[in-house]
Write an enzyme that holds these catalytic residues in place. Sequence first.
Site, PDB file in Angstrom:
ATOM      1  N   ARG A 125       1.011  -1.180  -0.101  1.00  0.00           N
ATOM      2  CA  ARG A 125       0.013   0.100   0.107  1.00  0.00           C
ATOM      3  C   ARG A 125       0.873   1.119  -0.069  1.00  0.00           C
ATOM      4  NH1 ARG A 125      -3.455  -2.688  -1.346  1.00  0.00           N
ATOM      5  NH2 ARG A 125      -5.499  -3.272  -0.717  1.00  0.00           N
ATOM      6  N   GLU A 175      -3.806   7.052  -4.258  1.00  0.00           N
ATOM      7  CA  GLU A 175      -4.326   6.285  -5.449  1.00  0.00           C
ATOM      8  C   GLU A 175      -5.468   6.739  -5.827  1.00  0.00           C
ATOM      9  OE1 GLU A 175      -2.622   2.455  -5.013  1.00  0.00           O
ATOM     10  OE2 GLU A 175      -4.179   1.838  -6.223  1.00  0.00           O
ATOM     11  N   HIS A 198      -1.275  -0.466  -9.788  1.00  0.00           N
ATOM     12  CA  HIS A 198      -1.904  -1.278  -9.024  1.00  0.00           C
ATOM     13  C   HIS A 198      -2.476  -2.656  -9.532  1.00  0.00           C
ATOM     14  CE1 HIS A 198      -4.073  -1.475  -4.635  1.00  0.00           C
ATOM     15  NE2 HIS A 198      -3.825  -2.970  -5.315  1.00  0.00           N
TER      16      HIS A 198
HETATM   17  C1  8YV Z   1      -6.736  -6.180  -5.143  1.00  0.00           C
HETATM   18  C2  8YV Z   1      -5.022  -5.878  -3.046  1.00  0.00           C
HETATM   19  O1  8YV Z   1      -6.723  -6.055  -6.301  1.00  0.00           O
HETATM   20  O2  8YV Z   1      -6.425  -7.469  -2.194  1.00  0.00           O
HETATM   21  C3  8YV Z   1      -5.462  -6.501  -2.161  1.00  0.00           C
HETATM   22  O3  8YV Z   1      -5.229  -5.988  -0.947  1.00  0.00           O
HETATM   23  O4  8YV Z   1      -4.355  -4.737  -3.037  1.00  0.00           O
HETATM   24  C4  8YV Z   1      -5.388  -5.944  -4.648  1.00  0.00           C
HETATM   25  O5  8YV Z   1      -4.532  -6.628  -5.281  1.00  0.00           O
HETATM   26  C5  8YV Z   1      -7.759  -5.326  -4.375  1.00  0.00           C
HETATM   27  O6  8YV Z   1      -7.625  -5.126  -3.303  1.00  0.00           O
HETATM   28  C6  8YV Z   1      -9.069  -5.766  -4.700  1.00  0.00           C
HETATM   29  O7  8YV Z   1     -10.235  -5.050  -3.867  1.00  0.00           O
END
Ligand code: 8YV
Length: 333
Positions: free
Chosen positions: A245, A274, A295
Amino acid sequence: MSVRKKPLVVVTRKLPDTIETRMRELFDARLNLDDKPMSPQHLAEAMRVADVLVPTVTDEINDAIINQPEVKVKLIAHFGNGVDNIDVEAAHKRGIMVTNTPKVLTEDTADMTMALILAVPRRLIEGAAVLTEGKDWQGWSPMWMLGHRIGGKRLGIIGMGRIGQAVARRAHAFGLQIHYHNRKPVAPSIEEELAATYWESLDQMLARMDIISVNCPHTPATFHLLSARRLKLLKKDAYIVNTARGEVIDEAMLTKLIESGDIAGAGLDVYEHEPAVSPKLLRLAKIGKVTLLPHMGSATIEGRVEMGEKVMINIRTFLDGHKPPDRVLPGMG
Ligand code: 8YV
């Protein structure tokens, strides 16, 4: 004979067809076929009318939405692993259960992390652009497009959970020395398998690594874990990779230190604000100092289908009065 009403499940974004079809069979599923992100007003309305909400990382399910009067939702079945977009504590207090989709995106995210670990030192994007952006390639030359070898370098992994360990396994196979910082050391058998070195002190680890990979969740405790002070501890020739993140790194300071040559470069898949990406980072990408991805760490169709399956299992077990397998409790982060 009365037909039992199916529970209303609101899905905030477009999901794979197979998942949407099965959701329609199981539930009164309100889908988002246009994939237009829902406004806070629409999310709030969904919380008032649905039995179950299926949000993604792009939906902010905050205290205001959870604590509005007359909330009907009893389960937030998140389509994603990280839950930093959901106020889990507020939901818990309001008696709303939260679930997520762990495990199924571990390997895909680790693959993309490894790709970024390779991309910056080996100048992958810069090299590809020579051909695709019409730059004049004069042919091979011994001193041209030289990057840096990754074999034999030290990789410091911040957060040795499932994804951190999957990155470590790949990096170990590529000949990197594995170091890690975590709340506690991993099992001795895993340390042995990966020849991994544990650092209780993040500061001490940062100062000694050639590449840093961020693999911890974003929680109040990890916000700006890589603060301005800590970023300044890094070696001048070090690289940072972040597929976790954006909020874990003080992005403005990272950008500044790369601009000034105090950090060699970065591979980023996630950003502090983001989907906004700072123009300064984009400028650094143009000169090959950073590799930027939008992402897409877990973006495989196989992974998305498995995430959808997990969401449905969590919903079904919850509706049947059982404990869903992927419950998220406050502070679990
Ligand atoms: C997902 C992500 O695509 O799951 C996670 O924490 O960061 C991503 O890879 C996204 O969160 C889907 O909601």
